[in-house]
Write a protein that holds these residues in place. Sequence first.
Motif, mmCIF file in Angstrom:
data_model
loop_
_atom_site.group_PDB
_atom_site.id
_atom_site.type_symbol
_atom_site.label_atom_id
_atom_site.label_comp_id
_atom_site.label_asym_id
_atom_site.label_seq_id
_atom_site.Cartn_x
_atom_site.Cartn_y
_atom_site.Cartn_z
ATOM 1 N N GLU A 1 -19.110 164.849 -12.199
ATOM 2 C CA GLU A 1 -19.191 163.461 -11.717
ATOM 3 C C GLU A 1 -18.703 162.471 -12.771
ATOM 4 O O GLU A 1 -18.052 161.484 -12.444
ATOM 5 C CB GLU A 1 -20.622 163.123 -11.287
ATOM 6 N N THR A 2 -18.998 162.745 -14.023
ATOM 7 C CA THR A 2 -18.506 161.886 -15.103
ATOM 8 C C THR A 2 -16.981 161.897 -15.112
ATOM 9 O O THR A 2 -16.342 160.839 -15.207
ATOM 10 C CB THR A 2 -19.062 162.350 -16.462
ATOM 11 N N ARG B 1 -14.987 162.711 -12.578
ATOM 12 C CA ARG B 1 -14.481 162.109 -11.339
ATOM 13 C C ARG B 1 -14.483 160.595 -11.422
ATOM 14 O O ARG B 1 -13.513 159.933 -11.085
ATOM 15 C CB ARG B 1 -15.316 162.562 -10.139
ATOM 16 N N ARG B 2 -15.586 160.058 -11.898
ATOM 17 C CA ARG B 2 -15.689 158.599 -11.989
ATOM 18 C C ARG B 2 -14.704 158.027 -13.007
ATOM 19 O O ARG B 2 -14.110 156.976 -12.776
ATOM 20 C CB ARG B 2 -17.115 158.199 -12.340
ATOM 21 N N SER B 3 -14.536 158.721 -14.127
ATOM 22 C CA SER B 3 -13.611 158.204 -15.142
ATOM 23 C C SER B 3 -12.166 158.256 -14.648
ATOM 24 O O SER B 3 -11.343 157.445 -15.065
ATOM 25 C CB SER B 3 -13.760 158.956 -16.459
ATOM 26 N N GLY C 1 -11.503 157.890 -11.420
ATOM 27 C CA GLY C 1 -11.466 157.039 -10.235
ATOM 28 C C GLY C 1 -11.022 157.766 -8.982
ATOM 29 O O GLY C 1 -10.428 157.160 -8.093
#
Length: 88
Positions: free
Chosen positions: A32-33, A35-37, A39
Amino acid sequence: METNASDHDLIEVMKRYFAVKAEVEEVKSRLETARRSNGEEIAAFYDPRTNLDHAADIIRSHALKQEMVRLMNWAEAWGRQSLTPSEA
């Protein structure tokens, strides 16, 4: 309370279940880290065929979740076996 070999088996299964659960949470957090970084959308990111950078973790996560299901199924079967007619 006395315990028997079957009880000890259950204890070991549950220890493994919670160890696997902790590993799933660690892998999920790492994914998740990333994926979010990046975007990225969830569906695109979690497809190991298109996300080669994280494919190993994605596949590992799926395998660990399957192991959790298997372990819980074993524990549930143990619980059904241990019930006596008066407890059911």
